[in-house]
Design a protein around this motif. Structure first.
Motif, PDB file in Angstrom:
ATOM      1  N   LEU A   1       9.394   1.806   6.116  1.00  0.00           N
ATOM      2  CA  LEU A   1       9.574   2.235   4.627  1.00  0.00           C
ATOM      3  C   LEU A   1       9.326   1.357   3.664  1.00  0.00           C
ATOM      4  CD1 LEU A   1      10.142   4.528   2.502  1.00  0.00           C
ATOM      5  CD2 LEU A   1      12.682   4.275   3.270  1.00  0.00           C
ATOM      6  N   ASP A   2       8.252   1.271   3.035  1.00  0.00           N
ATOM      7  CA  ASP A   2       7.700   0.291   1.999  1.00  0.00           C
ATOM      8  C   ASP A   2       8.431   0.535   0.825  1.00  0.00           C
ATOM      9  OD1 ASP A   2       5.832  -1.212   0.355  1.00  0.00           O
ATOM     10  OD2 ASP A   2       5.189  -1.818   2.352  1.00  0.00           O
ATOM     11  N   ASP A   3       8.083  -0.018  -0.336  1.00  0.00           N
ATOM     12  CA  ASP A   3       8.698  -0.023  -1.502  1.00  0.00           C
ATOM     13  C   ASP A   3       8.999   1.432  -2.029  1.00  0.00           C
ATOM     14  OD1 ASP A   3       9.231  -0.737  -4.364  1.00  0.00           O
ATOM     15  OD2 ASP A   3       7.097  -1.555  -4.755  1.00  0.00           O
ATOM     16  N   GLY A   4      10.050   1.596  -2.880  1.00  0.00           N
ATOM     17  CA  GLY A   4      10.350   2.647  -3.717  1.00  0.00           C
ATOM     18  C   GLY A   4      11.482   3.501  -3.114  1.00  0.00           C
TER      19      GLY A   4
ATOM     20  N   SER B   1       2.086 -10.062  -2.100  1.00  0.00           N
ATOM     21  CA  SER B   1       1.236  -9.178  -2.679  1.00  0.00           C
ATOM     22  C   SER B   1       0.013  -9.559  -1.574  1.00  0.00           C
ATOM     23  CB  SER B   1       0.505  -9.708  -4.069  1.00  0.00           C
ATOM     24  OG  SER B   1       1.487  -9.731  -4.878  1.00  0.00           O
ATOM     25  N   GLY B   2       0.054  -9.547  -0.314  1.00  0.00           N
ATOM     26  CA  GLY B   2      -0.759  -9.263   0.788  1.00  0.00           C
ATOM     27  C   GLY B   2      -0.529 -10.965   1.240  1.00  0.00           C
ATOM     28  N   GLY B   3      -1.656 -11.638   1.103  1.00  0.00           N
ATOM     29  CA  GLY B   3      -1.657 -12.776   1.540  1.00  0.00           C
ATOM     30  C   GLY B   3      -1.404 -14.163   0.704  1.00  0.00           C
TER      31      GLY B   3
ATOM     32  N   GLY C   1       4.588 -11.028 -14.539  1.00  0.00           N
ATOM     33  CA  GLY C   1       3.478 -10.462 -13.442  1.00  0.00           C
ATOM     34  C   GLY C   1       3.924  -9.127 -12.812  1.00  0.00           C
ATOM     35  N   ARG C   2       3.331  -8.117 -12.816  1.00  0.00           N
ATOM     36  CA  ARG C   2       3.690  -6.919 -12.143  1.00  0.00           C
ATOM     37  C   ARG C   2       5.030  -6.455 -12.812  1.00  0.00           C
ATOM     38  NH1 ARG C   2       4.803  -4.349  -5.983  1.00  0.00           N
ATOM     39  NH2 ARG C   2       3.399  -2.703  -6.475  1.00  0.00           N
ATOM     40  N   HIS C   3       5.217  -6.400 -14.045  1.00  0.00           N
ATOM     41  CA  HIS C   3       6.454  -6.088 -14.661  1.00  0.00           C
ATOM     42  C   HIS C   3       7.670  -6.939 -14.170  1.00  0.00           C
ATOM     43  CE1 HIS C   3       3.775  -3.061 -15.865  1.00  0.00           C
ATOM     44  NE2 HIS C   3       3.792  -2.727 -14.561  1.00  0.00           N
TER      45      HIS C   3
ATOM     46  N   VAL D   1      11.806  -6.196   8.921  1.00  0.00           N
ATOM     47  CA  VAL D   1      11.845  -6.350   7.252  1.00  0.00           C
ATOM     48  C   VAL D   1      10.575  -6.893   6.902  1.00  0.00           C
ATOM     49  CG1 VAL D   1      13.113  -7.692   5.641  1.00  0.00           C
ATOM     50  CG2 VAL D   1      14.535  -6.549   7.383  1.00  0.00           C
ATOM     51  N   LYS D   2      10.160  -6.157   6.025  1.00  0.00           N
ATOM     52  CA  LYS D   2       8.874  -6.772   5.385  1.00  0.00           C
ATOM     53  C   LYS D   2       9.494  -7.427   3.959  1.00  0.00           C
ATOM     54  CE  LYS D   2       4.452  -5.161   3.091  1.00  0.00           C
ATOM     55  NZ  LYS D   2       3.710  -3.975   2.676  1.00  0.00           N
ATOM     56  N   TRP D   3       9.166  -8.645   3.995  1.00  0.00           N
ATOM     57  CA  TRP D   3       9.686  -9.410   2.833  1.00  0.00           C
ATOM     58  C   TRP D   3       8.689  -9.783   1.913  1.00  0.00           C
ATOM     59  CZ3 TRP D   3      14.893 -12.401   2.640  1.00  0.00           C
ATOM     60  CH2 TRP D   3      14.867 -13.163   1.518  1.00  0.00           C
TER      61      TRP D   3
ATOM     62  N   SER E   1      -3.648  -9.469   3.965  1.00  0.00           N
ATOM     63  CA  SER E   1      -4.008  -9.170   2.678  1.00  0.00           C
ATOM     64  C   SER E   1      -3.865  -7.423   2.170  1.00  0.00           C
ATOM     65  CB  SER E   1      -5.562  -9.242   2.769  1.00  0.00           C
ATOM     66  OG  SER E   1      -6.172  -8.929   1.657  1.00  0.00           O
ATOM     67  N   ASP E   2      -3.649  -7.169   0.999  1.00  0.00           N
ATOM     68  CA  ASP E   2      -3.466  -5.915   0.498  1.00  0.00           C
ATOM     69  C   ASP E   2      -4.881  -5.298   0.857  1.00  0.00           C
ATOM     70  OD1 ASP E   2      -1.002  -5.917  -0.092  1.00  0.00           O
ATOM     71  OD2 ASP E   2      -1.237  -6.200  -2.434  1.00  0.00           O
ATOM     72  N   ASN E   3      -5.988  -6.015   0.812  1.00  0.00           N
ATOM     73  CA  ASN E   3      -7.348  -5.517   1.211  1.00  0.00           C
ATOM     74  C   ASN E   3      -7.134  -4.888   2.513  1.00  0.00           C
ATOM     75  OD1 ASN E   3      -9.988  -4.862   1.303  1.00  0.00           O
ATOM     76  ND2 ASN E   3     -10.756  -6.527   0.323  1.00  0.00           N
TER      77      ASN E   3
HETATM   78  C1  GLA Z   1       2.519  -5.592  -2.398  1.00  0.00           C
HETATM   79  C2  GLA Z   1       2.449  -5.489  -0.982  1.00  0.00           C
HETATM   80  C3  GLA Z   1       1.919  -4.254  -0.704  1.00  0.00           C
HETATM   81  C4  GLA Z   1       3.237  -3.217  -0.929  1.00  0.00           C
HETATM   82  C5  GLA Z   1       3.468  -3.470  -2.578  1.00  0.00           C
HETATM   83  C6  GLA Z   1       4.670  -2.381  -2.679  1.00  0.00           C
HETATM   84  O1  GLA Z   1       1.592  -5.402  -3.065  1.00  0.00           O
HETATM   85  O2  GLA Z   1       1.428  -6.555  -0.730  1.00  0.00           O
HETATM   86  O3  GLA Z   1       1.671  -4.196   0.727  1.00  0.00           O
HETATM   87  O4  GLA Z   1       4.217  -3.588  -0.281  1.00  0.00           O
HETATM   88  O5  GLA Z   1       3.591  -4.544  -2.649  1.00  0.00           O
HETATM   89  O6  GLA Z   1       4.916  -2.474  -4.140  1.00  0.00           O
END
Ligand code: GLA
Length: 779
Positions: A366-369, A529-531, A443-445, A476-478, A548-550
């Motif tokens: 479960l990611d962000d939110g 923000s990815g890598g 940055g990103r609010h 955990v994704k930190w 990477s987010d890409n």
């Molecule tokens: C960053 C991460 C993404 C995702 C978003 C959630 O951009 O790199 O994988 O977790 O945050 O806000």
């Protein structure tokens, strides 16, 4: 193995030797780094530099040594003020700001294994069977200030780890203005400099340029190791390739501001300095105290970049990654981010998880939110309490359902941050990093929390631990989604804000240390923000990192390949996502997305509930295939074979019995000659079976061409469309039994590609961004 004879220090690993000695003035002269030597008496005289003559405008060491010019010597350390005008390894200001220092040899110790330091830095580790350490103690000629150089040799991986300690035995504080971890002086300048940089969504792209007179710098000043300039660098001989030529690789076990400078001196010598970036660093070293630099990792390969990367991979897997996840296959995950972003309910997540579990996924993330009142990225960072509207029965109810499905449950967090719109900010506005009288940059609010303060660390540890325990999280994704600005701190221990960037990194390691100690079984994955913080410091705590987010398969070729130069595939997070891709809008086949993502820690990040039957089956097949070969992908020997219009990678199993080869074509050249599959890693004496992983060709790939096939010709447009969307054809049948020598030297001429003139069972249909995975097994 480390040896000292008559002040000559010889550091050997299985295939390399590193040599230096104490010269007549007590300075350490670097003699050699390269293939392993068998030394004989008299070698020192051959290896040391001869200095009989004065040189023009040069500054000689002193009146008694008028032909010794420190500037024209390969050295193990360097300072300012004694005629070496290259960038120094150590820069210390004392008294009224004087900076001249002169470190000479005092003594040394050879220590079995690698002593653990209590400096708070991220550290590599090894047993007495795996490594040994040399400490060389130097002292300034006048002041009681010491410099200790540490060298740990890791024999099996051909790696030497270096770090430096400064001790202040004077009665006053001195100011460290620069202390690198490593200095490597090479005798000539016939080298090329390779770095791995980029930006968000295009991290660690390899770039190589020849050295020229002067200095080239690879550095980060944003507070993190950064997507822009990873601390991993290489020096290689011109024309060195993946499997040929001399290559020296260097990386840093550090997650903050770093600098790697490569300087070609007026005498054509090359100096590499790697360490904390002195441009954003000061340290007040109190009387009777010491300071230790981060560790730097050095490797040498006489046979190209692949070997250097293999050395790094072995080093990371054995001496950086620790705990129960060491050498453990990583679970295949489904991440909710690109599947539903901020918009989910317990019900929608359970639906997603059920589907994922049916396809063979092992971990639901479960990611962000999920916390505070976060429905977009403007609020709630810092409020680590479960959102009651999204989870009326609590998050543990979801976790329980995921566990009941037989899956692991994972959670996204971003502990280092705060939004102004949050309860945390209302209660503790002073916890965020800012300068009182300035309007802070954003940055990103969001803003960074001052984790150098123990109350901030305690808050984060207590609140997050509670959630982790309640939900029995397995992963955990930190995350960390902005970098630093407006640096100040209310931490009373920090008297000079120049110390802050480094203190932040040490505090982060401290906080992460607490978490991994309290949750030893949890798999922690790093992300920025990815890598943006993909480095060896982080890998001492996180077992894998979101690369990477890409997630575009084509972009990922360069991103994952760049990352692979220094980091093992077991650390490289790689997901199959939806198409058109959310970062590039590019369309690539589901198989190509998988073929690239399986060279790493495979995951899925898309709404699989909306997929058709055919695609779901494809994913189930992919996952089953990956499980069969996961250990080869994650812990085999990974090599880069080719990167032009075709990108070719291979992972070779530990027993060398299986090779998995990626063949990825970027653009379809049309009516080209046969593709040839070479695999330089093949064993010449062996015989192999070679065949592609079975892929299906969606009929939709043929567009309006399908109208031309006899069955569909007479059907309506609607029928044609329906057929195209729902039907796929089996891929080509190709199977070879071939000798290793043919694979290695002649190559297999593969079946022809589709070129618009016909199609049969043997046609390889690739198109743009088409790919295959070849399974190659010894008979
Ligand atoms: C960053 C991460 C993404 C995702 C978003 C959630 O951009 O790199 O994988 O977790 O945050 O806000």
């Amino acid at each position: 193995m480390i040896n000292e004879t008559k002040n000559v220090f010889s550091l050997s690993t299985n295939s390399t030797t590193y040599l230096f000695h104490v010269n007549a003035t007590g300075h350490l002269e670097h003699l050699y780094y390269g293939p392993r030597l068998s030394l004989a008496a008299g070698d020192l005289d051959a290896l040391r530099e001869k200095h009989h003559l004065n040189i023009g405008t040069g500054t000689a060491y002193d009146a008694d040594n008028e032909t010794l010019f420190l500037e024209n010597l390969c050295r193990e350390e360097s300072t300012e003020g004694k005629g070496d005008y290259r960038i120094p390894m150590v820069s210390i200001a004392y008294g009224n700001g004087k900076r001249t220092m002169d470190f000479v040899y005092k003594g040394h110790a050879i220590i079995p294994g690698k002593p653990k330091m209590s400096d708070g830095g991220a550290q590599s580790y090894g047993t007495t069977n795996e490594c040994s350490t040399l400490r060389v103690d130097l002292g300034d000629k006048i002041l009681p200030i010491t410099l200790s150089l540490y060298y740990t040799t890791f024999d099996a991986c051909d790696v030497i780890v270096r770090k430096t300690t400064i001790g202040n035995d004077t009665d006053e504080a001195v100011r460290i203005e620069g202390l690198a971890s490593l200095q490597l002086d090479l005798f000539d300048a016939q080298w090329e400099f390779t770095t791995f940089g980029g930006a968000w969504a295009r991290e660690r792209i390899k770039e190589t340029r020849p050295l020229c007179y002067g200095t080239m710098i690879n550095e980060s000043r944003s507070g993190v190791s950064s997507a822009e300039h990873n601390p991993l660098i290489f020096l290689s001989r011109p024309h060195a390739g993946e499997d040929t030529g001399e290559v020296v690789g260097c990386n840093l076990i550090y997650s903050g501001n770093h600098r790697e400078s490569v300087e070609v001196s007026p005498y054509g010598k090359t100096r590499l300095i790697s360490g904390i970036n002195p441009d954003r660093f000061r340290w007040n070293l109190e009387s009777k105290s010491s300071f230790t630099s981060p560790e730097a990792v050095l490797t040498y390969s006489a046979s190209g970049f692949n070997r250097a990367s293999t050395n790094f991979h072995m080093f990371v897997n054995n001496h950086i990654i620790r705990g129960i996840w060491k050498y453990r296959e990583r679970p295949i995950l489904l991440n909710s981010w690109e599947a539903s972003y901020f918009h989910f309910t317990e019900e929608s997540l359970v639906k997603l998880a059920k589907q994922a579990s049916a396809l063979g996924v092992e971990l639901f993330v479960l990611d962000d939110g999920w916390f505070g009142s976060r429905n977009d990225d403007t609020t709630s960072l810092g409020d680590w309490n479960v959102n009651p509207y999204k989870f009326p029965s609590g998050l543990s109810s979801l976790a329980q359902k995921i566990h009941n499905l037989g899956m692991m449950f994972g959670l996204w967090v971003e502990p280092e941050m705060v939004n102004k719109e949050s309860q945390l900010y209302l209660s503790h506005p002073d916890w965020m990093i800012a300068i009182e009288e300035r309007n802070p940059s954003v940055g990103r609010h969001q803003y960074v929390l001052d984790i150098t303060r123990s109350e901030v660390q305690d808050y984060l540890f207590d609140h997050l631990s509670e959630v982790f325990v309640q939900c029995d999280v397995n992963y955990v994704k930190w995350d960390m989604n902005r970098v630093f600005s407006d640096i100040d701190s209310a931490n009373r221990d920090i008297k000079d804000i120049g110390e802050f960037p480094h203190r932040y990194v040490l505090s982060l390691y401290q906080l992460l240390g607490k978490f991994i100690t309290a949750f030893p079984n949890v798999l922690f994955e790093g992300c920025a923000s990815g890598g943006n913080r993909f480095d060896l410091g982080m890998l001492c705590y996180f077992k894998q990192i979101w690369t990477s987010d890409n997630t575009d398969a084509y972009c990922r070729l360069a991103i994952q390949e760049g990352t692979s130069y220094g980091y093992p595939l077991s650390s490289i997070g790689a997901h199959v996502s939806d198409c058109p891709n959310h970062q590039t809008l590019r369309v690539t086949s589901l198989d190509s997305r998988f073929n690239v993502a399986c060279f790493g820690v495979l995951g899925y990040e898309l709404d699989i509930t909306t997929l058709g039957k055919e695609e779901k089956q494809q994913i189930a097949d992919q996952i089953a295939f990956f499980k069969q070969f996961r250990s080869v992908f994650q812990y085999g020997t990974f090599c880069r074979i080719r990167h032009d219009n075709v990108i070719q990678w291979v992972s070779v199993s530990q027993d060398r019995g299986t090779m998995l080869v990626l063949w990825f074509q970027t653009l379809n050249p049309a009516n080209a000659s046969n593709d040839v599959l070479f695999v330089p890693q093949a064993d010449e004496q062996a015989v192999y079976d070679v065949f592609p992983r079975q892929q299906r060709i969606p009929l939709s790939l043929f567009g309006s061409l399908i109208k031309q096939t006899s069955v569909l010709k007479s059907r309506s447009e609607k029928t044609q469309k329906l057929v195209a969307e729902t039907i796929s054809l089996p891929g080509e049948i190709e199977h070879y039994t071939v000798s290793g020598s043919v694979l290695k030297y002649a190559g297999i001429k593969l079946n022809q590609q589709f070129s618009g003139t016909g199609f049969d069972d043997e046609t390889r249909v690739l198109g743009d961004f088409g790919s295959r995975l070849y399974i190659i097994r010894k008979r």
